[in-house]
Enzyme design. Structure first.
Site, mmCIF file in Angstrom:
data_model
loop_
_atom_site.group_PDB
_atom_site.id
_atom_site.type_symbol
_atom_site.label_atom_id
_atom_site.label_comp_id
_atom_site.label_asym_id
_atom_site.label_seq_id
_atom_site.Cartn_x
_atom_site.Cartn_y
_atom_site.Cartn_z
ATOM 1 N N ALA A 85 0.399 -3.887 10.777
ATOM 2 C CA ALA A 85 1.680 -3.475 10.203
ATOM 3 C C ALA A 85 1.549 -2.055 9.677
ATOM 4 C CB ALA A 85 2.101 -4.413 9.085
ATOM 5 N N SER A 94 -0.910 0.804 5.818
ATOM 6 C CA SER A 94 -1.115 -0.006 7.019
ATOM 7 C C SER A 94 -2.141 -1.085 6.737
ATOM 8 C CB SER A 94 -1.588 0.879 8.176
ATOM 9 O OG SER A 94 -1.670 0.146 9.373
ATOM 10 N N ASP A 95 -2.029 -2.167 7.496
ATOM 11 C CA ASP A 95 -3.017 -3.229 7.378
ATOM 12 C C ASP A 95 -3.154 -3.915 8.728
ATOM 13 O OD1 ASP A 95 -4.695 -4.566 5.197
ATOM 14 O OD2 ASP A 95 -3.896 -6.265 6.325
ATOM 15 N N THR A 96 -4.361 -4.356 9.028
ATOM 16 C CA THR A 96 -4.651 -5.046 10.279
ATOM 17 C C THR A 96 -5.360 -6.351 9.970
ATOM 18 O OG1 THR A 96 -4.913 -2.945 11.450
ATOM 19 C CG2 THR A 96 -5.893 -4.889 12.487
ATOM 20 N N LYS A 146 0.832 -1.209 0.000
ATOM 21 C CA LYS A 146 0.000 0.000 0.000
ATOM 22 C C LYS A 146 0.866 1.258 0.000
ATOM 23 C CE LYS A 146 -3.908 -2.128 2.398
ATOM 24 N NZ LYS A 146 -4.701 -2.183 3.659
#
Length: 193
Positions: free
Chosen positions: A106, A69-71, A52
């Site tokens: 992250a 960001s990613d969750t 991203k």
């Protein structure tokens, strides 16, 4: 001073960045979010955050710094992504019932010639749930766009028995780690509006 771009449409990430006084523009990117075969939850969120950030940097160019960001939610290292429908959401919530699981978030920052990534893992324990309560929660609309089918910052907070780690990471952005990374990229905190 470099300009920060948030490569996400998440209202939660916007609110968290605003909470620490960071000025930014929001320019979501569209990437494939399917896990790769044999990819761990940590590898998955780290890869997506970096993809991203790099996709956002490619669009923005110039002296921009892009935050991706990613969750995801994981139980026994099995990734619980966003549910596709009510039955999938209920199955996820029942899998989390009376158990401890991990929420991994992250964060990646990308600028010309520089990329930094970190991943924060938080343990969350749920109370015992039943099918009826899970279906009632689904009908609130909150779980449909959340990894693991719940939002700790909303109505889903009533399912949480305990948390060990970063609350803000569970919401969508680990603020302590993000602030430290932003400072390395010369993005100031606590800016007045």
């Amino acid at each position: 001073m470099p300009h920060l771009i948030l490569a996400s449409a998440s209202p939660r990430r916007r609110e968290l960045l605003e909470q620490i006084g960071v000025h930014f523009d929001c320019r979501p990117v569209d990437i494939c979010e399917d896990p790769l075969q044999q990819e761990s939850a940590r590898e998955y969120v780290t890869r997506l955050a970096q993809e991203k950030a790099l996709a956002g940097l490619e669009q923005a160019g110039g002296d921009s710094v892009v935050l991706g960001s990613d969750t995801t939610v994981a139980i026994d290292d099995h990734i619980l992504a966003k549910p596709a429908n009510e039955d999938e959401a209920v199955a996820m919530l029942m899998q989390l019932s009376s158990r401890r699981h991990q929420v991994l978030t992250a964060v990646a920052l990308a600028a010309e010639g520089k990329v930094e990534v970190c991943c924060v893992e938080t343990d969350v324990e749920f109370i015992e749930l039943d099918d009826a309560r899970c279906r009632q929660y689904w009908r609130t609309g909150e779980s449909c766009d959340k990894a693991g089918a719940y939002g700790i910052q909303g109505l889903g907070a009533v399912f949480v028995k305990s948390i060990n780690g970063s609350y803000s990471a569970v919401v969508g952005l680990p603020l302590m780690e993000t602030a430290a990374m932003l400072q390395k990229f010369d993005i100031p905190l606590w800016q007045p509006n």
